[in-house]
Design a protein around this motif. Structure first.
Motif, PDB file in Angstrom:
ATOM      1  N   LYS A 348       0.812  -1.216   0.000  1.00 51.49           N
ATOM      2  CA  LYS A 348       0.000   0.000   0.000  1.00 51.49           C
ATOM      3  C   LYS A 348       0.848   1.270   0.000  1.00 51.49           C
ATOM      4  CE  LYS A 348      -3.883  -2.086   2.513  1.00 51.49           C
ATOM      5  NZ  LYS A 348      -4.737  -1.995   3.743  1.00 51.49           N
ATOM      6  N   CYS A 349       2.038   1.170   0.574  1.00 57.24           N
ATOM      7  CA  CYS A 349       2.884   2.350   0.705  1.00 57.24           C
ATOM      8  C   CYS A 349       4.308   2.015   0.253  1.00 57.24           C
ATOM      9  CB  CYS A 349       2.879   2.836   2.153  1.00 57.24           C
ATOM     10  SG  CYS A 349       3.919   4.269   2.460  1.00 57.24           S
ATOM     11  N   LEU A 350       4.846   2.806  -0.684  1.00 59.51           N
ATOM     12  CA  LEU A 350       6.194   2.562  -1.208  1.00 59.51           C
ATOM     13  C   LEU A 350       6.965   3.878  -1.242  1.00 59.51           C
ATOM     14  CD1 LEU A 350       8.276   0.660  -2.446  1.00 59.51           C
ATOM     15  CD2 LEU A 350       7.210   1.038  -4.676  1.00 59.51           C
ATOM     16  N   ASN A 375       6.086   7.625  -3.166  1.00 59.50           N
ATOM     17  CA  ASN A 375       6.987   8.783  -3.109  1.00 59.50           C
ATOM     18  C   ASN A 375       8.116   8.591  -4.105  1.00 59.50           C
ATOM     19  OD1 ASN A 375       8.712  10.901  -2.500  1.00 59.50           O
ATOM     20  ND2 ASN A 375       8.461  10.704  -0.287  1.00 59.50           N
ATOM     21  N   LEU A 376       8.147   9.428  -5.136  1.00 59.87           N
ATOM     22  CA  LEU A 376       9.166   9.366  -6.185  1.00 59.87           C
ATOM     23  C   LEU A 376      10.008  10.640  -6.206  1.00 59.87           C
ATOM     24  CD1 LEU A 376       6.912   7.882  -9.008  1.00 59.87           C
ATOM     25  CD2 LEU A 376       8.705   6.663  -7.768  1.00 59.87           C
ATOM     26  N   SER A 377      10.042  11.377  -5.121  1.00 61.28           N
ATOM     27  CA  SER A 377      10.787  12.633  -5.089  1.00 61.28           C
ATOM     28  C   SER A 377      12.287  12.385  -5.254  1.00 61.28           C
ATOM     29  CB  SER A 377      10.522  13.374  -3.777  1.00 61.28           C
ATOM     30  OG  SER A 377      10.952  12.615  -2.666  1.00 61.28           O
ATOM     31  N   PHE A 378      12.929  13.292  -5.962  1.00 63.09           N
ATOM     32  CA  PHE A 378      14.378  13.256  -6.181  1.00 63.09           C
ATOM     33  C   PHE A 378      14.842  11.968  -6.866  1.00 63.09           C
ATOM     34  CE2 PHE A 378      13.610  15.801  -2.325  1.00 63.09           C
ATOM     35  CZ  PHE A 378      13.947  17.048  -2.843  1.00 63.09           C
ATOM     36  N   THR A 379      14.006  11.396  -7.705  1.00 63.19           N
ATOM     37  CA  THR A 379      14.410  10.275  -8.551  1.00 63.19           C
ATOM     38  C   THR A 379      14.752  10.829  -9.934  1.00 63.19           C
ATOM     39  OG1 THR A 379      12.112   9.870  -9.189  1.00 63.19           O
ATOM     40  CG2 THR A 379      12.961   8.638  -7.286  1.00 63.19           C
ATOM     41  N   ILE A 380      15.019   9.936 -10.903  1.00 69.78           N
ATOM     42  CA  ILE A 380      15.396  10.403 -12.246  1.00 69.78           C
ATOM     43  C   ILE A 380      14.285  10.139 -13.269  1.00 69.78           C
ATOM     44  CG2 ILE A 380      17.864  10.210 -11.821  1.00 69.78           C
ATOM     45  CD1 ILE A 380      17.858   7.537 -13.255  1.00 69.78           C
ATOM     46  N   ILE A 381      13.061   9.971 -12.787  1.00 68.10           N
ATOM     47  CA  ILE A 381      11.942   9.742 -13.700  1.00 68.10           C
ATOM     48  C   ILE A 381      11.635  11.016 -14.491  1.00 68.10           C
ATOM     49  CG2 ILE A 381      10.917   7.971 -12.226  1.00 68.10           C
ATOM     50  CD1 ILE A 381       8.881  10.075 -11.363  1.00 68.10           C
ATOM     51  N   LEU A 395      -4.330   4.698  -5.806  1.00 62.67           N
ATOM     52  CA  LEU A 395      -3.362   5.707  -5.366  1.00 62.67           C
ATOM     53  C   LEU A 395      -4.067   6.931  -4.782  1.00 62.67           C
ATOM     54  CD1 LEU A 395      -0.287   5.521  -5.449  1.00 62.67           C
ATOM     55  CD2 LEU A 395      -0.311   6.981  -7.466  1.00 62.67           C
ATOM     56  N   ARG A 396      -3.664   7.296  -3.576  1.00 66.19           N
ATOM     57  CA  ARG A 396      -4.226   8.456  -2.898  1.00 66.19           C
ATOM     58  C   ARG A 396      -3.187   9.559  -2.697  1.00 66.19           C
ATOM     59  NH1 ARG A 396      -7.706   6.089  -4.577  1.00 66.19           N
ATOM     60  NH2 ARG A 396      -9.439   5.034  -3.539  1.00 66.19           N
ATOM     61  N   SER A 397      -1.932   9.158  -2.506  1.00 67.37           N
ATOM     62  CA  SER A 397      -0.869  10.131  -2.248  1.00 67.37           C
ATOM     63  C   SER A 397       0.281   9.901  -3.220  1.00 67.37           C
ATOM     64  CB  SER A 397      -0.371   9.995  -0.799  1.00 67.37           C
ATOM     65  OG  SER A 397       0.721  10.857  -0.555  1.00 67.37           O
ATOM     66  N   LEU A 398       0.682  10.979  -3.919  1.00 72.27           N
ATOM     67  CA  LEU A 398       1.754  10.870  -4.911  1.00 72.27           C
ATOM     68  C   LEU A 398       2.700  12.054  -4.760  1.00 72.27           C
ATOM     69  CD1 LEU A 398       3.023   9.493  -7.371  1.00 72.27           C
ATOM     70  CD2 LEU A 398       1.432  10.782  -8.818  1.00 72.27           C
ATOM     71  N   ASN A 399       3.975  11.750  -4.517  1.00 73.36           N
ATOM     72  CA  ASN A 399       4.993  12.787  -4.384  1.00 73.36           C
ATOM     73  C   ASN A 399       5.867  12.786  -5.625  1.00 73.36           C
ATOM     74  OD1 ASN A 399       7.271  14.381  -3.713  1.00 73.36           O
ATOM     75  ND2 ASN A 399       6.950  13.995  -1.534  1.00 73.36           N
ATOM     76  N   LEU A 400       5.770  13.855  -6.414  1.00 68.28           N
ATOM     77  CA  LEU A 400       6.547  14.012  -7.647  1.00 68.28           C
ATOM     78  C   LEU A 400       7.415  15.268  -7.553  1.00 68.28           C
ATOM     79  CD1 LEU A 400       3.867  13.094 -10.346  1.00 68.28           C
ATOM     80  CD2 LEU A 400       5.857  11.738  -9.684  1.00 68.28           C
ATOM     81  N   LEU A 422      -1.049  15.539  -3.586  1.00 66.71           N
ATOM     82  CA  LEU A 422      -0.204  15.627  -4.770  1.00 66.71           C
ATOM     83  C   LEU A 422       0.889  16.664  -4.521  1.00 66.71           C
ATOM     84  CD1 LEU A 422       0.388  14.800  -7.686  1.00 66.71           C
ATOM     85  CD2 LEU A 422      -1.243  16.530  -8.451  1.00 66.71           C
ATOM     86  N   ASP A 423       2.135  16.200  -4.539  1.00 69.08           N
ATOM     87  CA  ASP A 423       3.280  17.068  -4.298  1.00 69.08           C
ATOM     88  C   ASP A 423       4.060  17.235  -5.603  1.00 69.08           C
ATOM     89  OD1 ASP A 423       5.606  18.353  -3.551  1.00 69.08           O
ATOM     90  OD2 ASP A 423       5.875  17.214  -1.713  1.00 69.08           O
ATOM     91  N   LEU A 424       4.036  18.460  -6.138  1.00 76.09           N
ATOM     92  CA  LEU A 424       4.761  18.803  -7.366  1.00 76.09           C
ATOM     93  C   LEU A 424       5.735  19.940  -7.066  1.00 76.09           C
ATOM     94  CD1 LEU A 424       1.561  18.782  -9.571  1.00 76.09           C
ATOM     95  CD2 LEU A 424       3.436  17.165  -9.847  1.00 76.09           C
ATOM     96  N   PHE A 425       6.361  19.869  -5.909  1.00 75.35           N
ATOM     97  CA  PHE A 425       7.131  20.987  -5.355  1.00 75.35           C
ATOM     98  C   PHE A 425       8.142  21.553  -6.349  1.00 75.35           C
ATOM     99  CE2 PHE A 425      10.119  23.234  -2.711  1.00 75.35           C
ATOM    100  CZ  PHE A 425       9.311  23.820  -1.741  1.00 75.35           C
ATOM    101  N   CYS A 426       8.988  20.705  -6.913  1.00 70.41           N
ATOM    102  CA  CYS A 426      10.023  21.176  -7.832  1.00 70.41           C
ATOM    103  C   CYS A 426       9.666  20.966  -9.298  1.00 70.41           C
ATOM    104  CB  CYS A 426      11.352  20.473  -7.533  1.00 70.41           C
ATOM    105  SG  CYS A 426      12.159  21.090  -6.047  1.00 70.41           S
ATOM    106  N   ALA A 427       8.503  20.404  -9.553  1.00 73.49           N
ATOM    107  CA  ALA A 427       8.112  20.137 -10.936  1.00 73.49           C
ATOM    108  C   ALA A 427       7.885  21.448 -11.700  1.00 73.49           C
ATOM    109  CB  ALA A 427       6.845  19.290 -10.971  1.00 73.49           C
ATOM    110  N   LYS A 428       8.037  21.390 -13.015  1.00 77.90           N
ATOM    111  CA  LYS A 428       7.904  22.580 -13.860  1.00 77.90           C
ATOM    112  C   LYS A 428       6.477  22.679 -14.406  1.00 77.90           C
ATOM    113  CE  LYS A 428      12.786  22.373 -15.124  1.00 77.90           C
ATOM    114  NZ  LYS A 428      13.771  22.203 -16.219  1.00 77.90           N
ATOM    115  N   ILE A 429       5.558  22.962 -13.492  1.00 76.47           N
ATOM    116  CA  ILE A 429       4.147  23.062 -13.863  1.00 76.47           C
ATOM    117  C   ILE A 429       3.808  24.519 -14.171  1.00 76.47           C
ATOM    118  CG2 ILE A 429       1.779  22.599 -13.157  1.00 76.47           C
ATOM    119  CD1 ILE A 429       3.544  20.110 -13.484  1.00 76.47           C
TER     120      ILE A 429
END
Length: 548
Positions: A348-350, A375-381, A395-400, A422-429
């Motif tokens: 459920k949580c990764l 949580n995929l923050s600071f990955t190379i995706i 999916l309920r919580s997604l960190n990008l 939904l966390d898009l803190f550093c994303a270029k939105i």
């Protein structure tokens, strides 16, 4: 002040409608303590500056408020008293608390100024089952001696008490019905755990952050065969100390974060068949010896974060079919390792933050249909990899928090209509990307920072009526118009629009946000006094704000 103490557990009344609709539910901030400073024996008339005597009514109110604590709850037969973090609680209050006698079942005095002397009368509360003295650093071994006769005690919490020593813990041996004992950050208890040997009913022991605890302290714990939870993080326990735990067959939770252990301790842990929750983050784990993880078949939660382990370790986790939560934060994990997680259907949580995971790795996660938090923050995706997440309907919580994610990546996620965070803190939105947010009607938390948004983009956010937390900091093109749009999000509890062009004039739009408790407007043209006036006149529940 009445809110600090509960009514009797078996007493059912409608407190909201007594006495002509006047509520009897008082909070700490609404206590009658203020009366003590509201009246003086003589005051100055505003018209002519002459001192006049207060009325008899005013004098009575002053006298009552001055001494109310001395008799307000005297002999009320209260069962539960909660004065945790309540200002001004000291030994004088203990007469009131102890006057409840055999009726008292629990008392929380966390953060109070109660001393050893104040505990003298606790002996009269023979039936008390739970005591909380967290942060009460004026209670020492002497004070423990004064509660040693409370044989019905099942819960005792003494967090952050540096005055308790191993010698003083000897009195705990008489608390034979104790089920939960919390000694977190009690740095003087080394050698004192030997006195717990006779507490055969003990189920939970917390000695987190006690850097005095060593392997020798683990030996007496081997006799606590009913122990279900043990927390020894930040201690000096090594692999040798863990060997004393292998006979604790009911142990379900073990926290060993920051302990100097290696994978060798897994041999001892494999004997604990009930083990469900294991935290070995920030220890000395390497790939060597981690094959023994495959024996921990019952695990539901495993935290391996901040260890020097690689994809090779994940091969030994694929048999842990009951695993629901896995933390691999800051490990040397890449795409190849994730193939071993594909069969963990109950996951459920990764947590994959700060790993080397890229687009190819996400392919192996597409079948984890029960995944709720990722949580995929600071990955190379990049944007191209996000299409593999489209099937994760749970999916309920997604960190990008990833710099490579743009509007195109957000477009690939529109099928995830159940997202609440939904966390898009550093994303270029940009403003165009916010069009896709309209699909996420259930969002409660949204973070888009980094400079790409203007007021036009906020127009697409104002319709997310479920939002409780909104962080739009570092979008330096936002103006007061954005605050006007945000004012429609009446469920907001936390708002951050720092580093923007917002001015004091825009604060008028926030008066509708009656649920707001946190407001950050740093690096704007808003001053601390502006926010204080907003707090005083319109937002009384605002607890934290910046600038301050």
């Amino acid at each position: 002040m009445g809110g600090a103490c509960s009514r009797k557990r078996d007493q059912q009344t409608n407190e909201d409608n007594v006495h002509g609709g006047v509520s009897r539910r008082y909070s700490k901030s609404g206590s009658s303590k203020w009366l003590g400073t509201s009246f003086s024996r003589a005051y100055v008339d505003n018209k002519d500056g002459k001192a006049i005597c207060p009325s008899l009514m005013e004098l009575c109110i002053y006298k009552i408020s001055e001494e109310i604590y001395q008799y307000a709850f005297q002999d009320c037969a209260l069962q539960d008293i909660n004065l945790g973090e309540y200002p001004g609680v000291d030994d004088a209050w203990m007469d009131i608390i102890c006057s409840q006698g055999s009726s008292l079942l629990s008392a929380d005095l966390s953060g109070s100024d109660v001393t050893d002397s104040g505990l003298f009368h606790m002996k009269d509360c023979k039936n008390v089952e739970a005591l909380n003295f967290n942060f009460c650093d004026q209670i020492s071994d002497v004070g423990l001696g004064r509660i040693s006769g409370l044989s019905n005690l099942t819960t005792l919490s003494l967090k952050r008490n540096s005055s308790i020593t191993a010698k003083g813990m000897s009195v705990l041996s008489g608390l034979i019905n104790l089920l939960k004992l919390d000694l977190e950050r009690c740095h003087g208890v080394h050698g004192g755990l030997v006195h717990l040997r006779g507490l055969k009913k003990l189920e939970a022991l917390n000695i987190n952050c006690c850097n005095c605890i060593t392997d020798a302290d683990m030996k007496p714990l081997s006799e606590l065969t009913n122990l279900k939870e043990l927390q020894i993080s930040c201690s000096k326990v090594t692999d040798h100390g863990v060997t004393f735990l292998k006979g604790l067959h009911k142990l379900a939770l073990l926290n060993m974060e920051r302990c100097p252990i290696t994978a060798a301790c897994l041999g001892s842990l494999s004997d604990i068949v009930a083990l469900l929750y294991l935290n070995v983050s920030r220890s000395n784990l390497t790939d060597n010896g981690c094959d023994k993880f495959s024996k921990l078949k019952s695990l539901k939660v495993l935290n391996l974060g901040f260890n020097d382990i690689s994809d090779a370790v994940l091969a030994h986790l694929k048999g842990l079919i009951h695993l629901e939560s896995l933390n691999l934060d800051s490990c040397r994990i890449g795409d190849e390792g994730l193939v071993h997680l594909a069969g963990l259907d109950h996951l459920k949580c990764l947590e994959l933050s700060d790993t080397e995971v890229g687009n190819n790795g996400l392919r192996h996660l597409s079948g984890l249909v029960n995944l709720e938090s990722l949580n995929l923050s600071f990955t190379i995706i990049t944007d191209g990899g996000l299409r593999y997440l489209a099937k994760l309907s749970s999916l309920r919580s997604l960190n990008l928090d990833v710099r490579q994610i743009t509007d195109a990546g957000l477009a690939a996620l529109t099928s995830l209509t159940g997202l609440t965070h939904l966390d898009l803190f550093c994303a270029k939105i940009t403003d165009n990307g916010t069009n896709y947010l309209r699909n996420f009607k259930n969002l409660r938390s949204l973070e888009i920072c980094g400079g790409g948004l203007t007021d036009a983009g906020v127009k697409n956010i104002k319709n997310l009526q479920s939002l409780m937390l909104l962080n739009l900091s570092q979008n330096n093109h936002l103006t007061d118009k954005s605050l006007e749009l945000i004012s429609e999000l009446t469920q907001l509890v936390s708002l951050n629009v720092s580093s923007s062009r917002v001015t004091s004039a825009g604060l008028q739009h926030l008066t509708k946000l009656k649920n707001l408790k946190s407001l950050s407007l740093e690096s704007t043209k808003v001053t601390a006094n502006d926010i204080k006036r907003l707090h005083e006149s319109h937002l009384p529940d605002l607890m934290t704000f910046r600038p301050e």
